[in-house]
Design a protein around this motif. Structure first.
Motif, PDB file in Angstrom:
ATOM      1  N   MET A 120       0.887  -1.189  -0.123  1.00 57.43           N
ATOM      2  CA  MET A 120      -0.032  -0.189  -0.059  1.00 57.43           C
ATOM      3  C   MET A 120       0.790   1.355  -0.240  1.00 57.43           C
ATOM      4  SD  MET A 120      -3.235  -0.079   0.077  1.00 57.43           S
ATOM      5  CE  MET A 120      -3.867  -1.317  -0.973  1.00 57.43           C
ATOM      6  N   LYS A 121       0.220   2.370  -0.388  1.00 58.08           N
ATOM      7  CA  LYS A 121       1.031   3.639  -0.431  1.00 58.08           C
ATOM      8  C   LYS A 121       1.379   4.341   0.953  1.00 58.08           C
ATOM      9  CE  LYS A 121       0.227   8.193  -2.115  1.00 58.08           C
ATOM     10  NZ  LYS A 121      -0.739   9.406  -2.754  1.00 58.08           N
ATOM     11  N   ASP A 122       2.630   4.509   1.357  1.00 60.48           N
ATOM     12  CA  ASP A 122       3.207   5.040   2.440  1.00 60.48           C
ATOM     13  C   ASP A 122       2.674   4.531   3.633  1.00 60.48           C
ATOM     14  OD1 ASP A 122       4.300   6.831   0.871  1.00 60.48           O
ATOM     15  OD2 ASP A 122       2.677   8.095   0.832  1.00 60.48           O
ATOM     16  N   ASP A 123       2.628   3.267   3.860  1.00 59.90           N
ATOM     17  CA  ASP A 123       2.060   2.493   4.875  1.00 59.90           C
ATOM     18  C   ASP A 123       0.779   3.183   5.682  1.00 59.90           C
ATOM     19  OD1 ASP A 123       4.016   0.647   4.745  1.00 59.90           O
ATOM     20  OD2 ASP A 123       5.444   1.997   5.930  1.00 59.90           O
ATOM     21  N   VAL A 124      -0.176   3.497   4.787  1.00 60.55           N
ATOM     22  CA  VAL A 124      -1.530   3.893   5.102  1.00 60.55           C
ATOM     23  C   VAL A 124      -2.193   2.543   5.805  1.00 60.55           C
ATOM     24  CG1 VAL A 124      -3.563   4.861   4.744  1.00 60.55           C
ATOM     25  CG2 VAL A 124      -1.543   5.802   3.804  1.00 60.55           C
ATOM     26  N   ARG A 125      -2.921   2.566   7.108  1.00 60.90           N
ATOM     27  CA  ARG A 125      -3.574   1.558   7.576  1.00 60.90           C
ATOM     28  C   ARG A 125      -4.723   2.191   8.215  1.00 60.90           C
ATOM     29  NH1 ARG A 125      -2.515   0.362  13.214  1.00 60.90           N
ATOM     30  NH2 ARG A 125      -0.929   1.968  13.979  1.00 60.90           N
ATOM     31  N   ILE A 126      -5.572   1.428   8.641  1.00 63.48           N
ATOM     32  CA  ILE A 126      -6.832   1.814   9.266  1.00 63.48           C
ATOM     33  C   ILE A 126      -6.431   2.806  10.637  1.00 63.48           C
ATOM     34  CG2 ILE A 126      -9.075   1.070  10.588  1.00 63.48           C
ATOM     35  CD1 ILE A 126      -9.199  -1.296   8.651  1.00 63.48           C
ATOM     36  N   GLY A 127      -7.033   3.908  10.786  1.00 61.73           N
ATOM     37  CA  GLY A 127      -6.756   4.557  11.791  1.00 61.73           C
ATOM     38  C   GLY A 127      -5.842   5.837  11.335  1.00 61.73           C
ATOM     39  N   THR A 144      -5.885  15.447  -1.359  1.00 59.67           N
ATOM     40  CA  THR A 144      -4.932  16.292  -2.283  1.00 59.67           C
ATOM     41  C   THR A 144      -5.812  16.514  -3.702  1.00 59.67           C
ATOM     42  OG1 THR A 144      -3.984  14.551  -3.345  1.00 59.67           O
ATOM     43  CG2 THR A 144      -2.891  15.531  -1.675  1.00 59.67           C
ATOM     44  N   GLN A 145      -6.973  15.915  -3.704  1.00 57.44           N
ATOM     45  CA  GLN A 145      -7.866  16.114  -4.875  1.00 57.44           C
ATOM     46  C   GLN A 145      -9.151  16.387  -4.789  1.00 57.44           C
ATOM     47  OE1 GLN A 145      -6.321  16.593  -8.280  1.00 57.44           O
ATOM     48  NE2 GLN A 145      -4.483  16.696  -7.225  1.00 57.44           N
ATOM     49  N   GLY A 146     -10.104  16.996  -5.465  1.00 51.78           N
ATOM     50  CA  GLY A 146     -11.374  17.106  -5.470  1.00 51.78           C
ATOM     51  C   GLY A 146     -11.892  18.280  -4.740  1.00 51.78           C
ATOM     52  N   ARG A 147     -13.239  18.026  -4.383  1.00 55.43           N
ATOM     53  CA  ARG A 147     -13.904  19.195  -3.557  1.00 55.43           C
ATOM     54  C   ARG A 147     -13.466  19.195  -2.301  1.00 55.43           C
ATOM     55  NH1 ARG A 147     -20.036  18.182  -4.105  1.00 55.43           N
ATOM     56  NH2 ARG A 147     -19.410  16.988  -5.832  1.00 55.43           N
ATOM     57  N   LYS A 152      -4.350   7.520  -5.049  1.00 58.28           N
ATOM     58  CA  LYS A 152      -3.600   8.608  -5.643  1.00 58.28           C
ATOM     59  C   LYS A 152      -3.737  10.039  -5.090  1.00 58.28           C
ATOM     60  CE  LYS A 152      -2.918   5.751  -9.568  1.00 58.28           C
ATOM     61  NZ  LYS A 152      -3.138   5.751 -11.082  1.00 58.28           N
ATOM     62  N   HIS A 153      -5.170  10.025  -4.537  1.00 56.09           N
ATOM     63  CA  HIS A 153      -5.698  11.316  -4.218  1.00 56.09           C
ATOM     64  C   HIS A 153      -5.564  11.625  -2.810  1.00 56.09           C
ATOM     65  CE1 HIS A 153      -8.354  10.822  -8.175  1.00 56.09           C
ATOM     66  NE2 HIS A 153      -6.968  11.100  -8.432  1.00 56.09           N
ATOM     67  N   VAL A 154      -4.759  10.919  -2.168  1.00 57.04           N
ATOM     68  CA  VAL A 154      -4.666  11.474  -0.637  1.00 57.04           C
ATOM     69  C   VAL A 154      -3.041  11.291  -0.126  1.00 57.04           C
ATOM     70  CG1 VAL A 154      -6.624  10.383   0.054  1.00 57.04           C
ATOM     71  CG2 VAL A 154      -5.004   8.967   0.207  1.00 57.04           C
ATOM     72  N   SER A 155      -2.594  12.085   0.746  1.00 58.12           N
ATOM     73  CA  SER A 155      -1.299  12.341   1.242  1.00 58.12           C
ATOM     74  C   SER A 155      -1.181  11.786   2.594  1.00 58.12           C
ATOM     75  CB  SER A 155      -0.867  13.527   1.137  1.00 58.12           C
ATOM     76  OG  SER A 155       0.447  13.727   1.581  1.00 58.12           O
ATOM     77  N   ASN A 156      -0.366  10.693   2.964  1.00 59.03           N
ATOM     78  CA  ASN A 156      -0.275  10.238   4.421  1.00 59.03           C
ATOM     79  C   ASN A 156       0.182  11.423   5.184  1.00 59.03           C
ATOM     80  OD1 ASN A 156      -0.536   8.692   6.679  1.00 59.03           O
ATOM     81  ND2 ASN A 156       1.155   7.443   6.119  1.00 59.03           N
TER      82      ASN A 156
END
Length: 91
Positions: free
Chosen positions: A1-8, A14-17, A52-56
């Motif tokens: 997974m991207k940047d070791d993102v986990r639940i919590g 970084t994108q969208g409304r 792709k639309h979030v940053s940890n």
């Protein structure tokens, strides 16, 4: 997974409304995260967001993560108050 993102994990959109807002990851799917902020996006109806639309942020809310993984009740107010400091910093 991207940047070791986990639940919590606390992530920044970084994108969208909702760009610039912080969320907690409530579930992880194939190439998507399910996000909640306790306000606009409640835990019962999380936002489905492409990885792709979030940053940890590198922060994990351990108490909320433990409750989510154990299947215990988590209140929207808990999530909202935990994210309050992050959203105040971004303004």
């Amino acid at each position: 997974m991207k940047d070791d993102v986990r639940i919590g994990s606390v992530v920044l959109s970084t994108q969208g409304r909702d760009k610039g807002m912080y969320f907690v990851v409530t579930a992880i799917g194939k190439d998507v995260y399910y996000l909640a902020d306790g306000g606009m996006r409640k835990l019962k109806a999380p936002k489905k967001k492409n990885v792709k639309h979030v940053s940890n942020s590198g922060v994990v809310l351990e108490s909320i993560a433990a409750k989510l993984t154990e299947g215990k009740k988590v209140f929207d107010s808990e999530v909202k108050s935990a994210l309050r400091q992050f959203n105040q910093q971004s303004k």
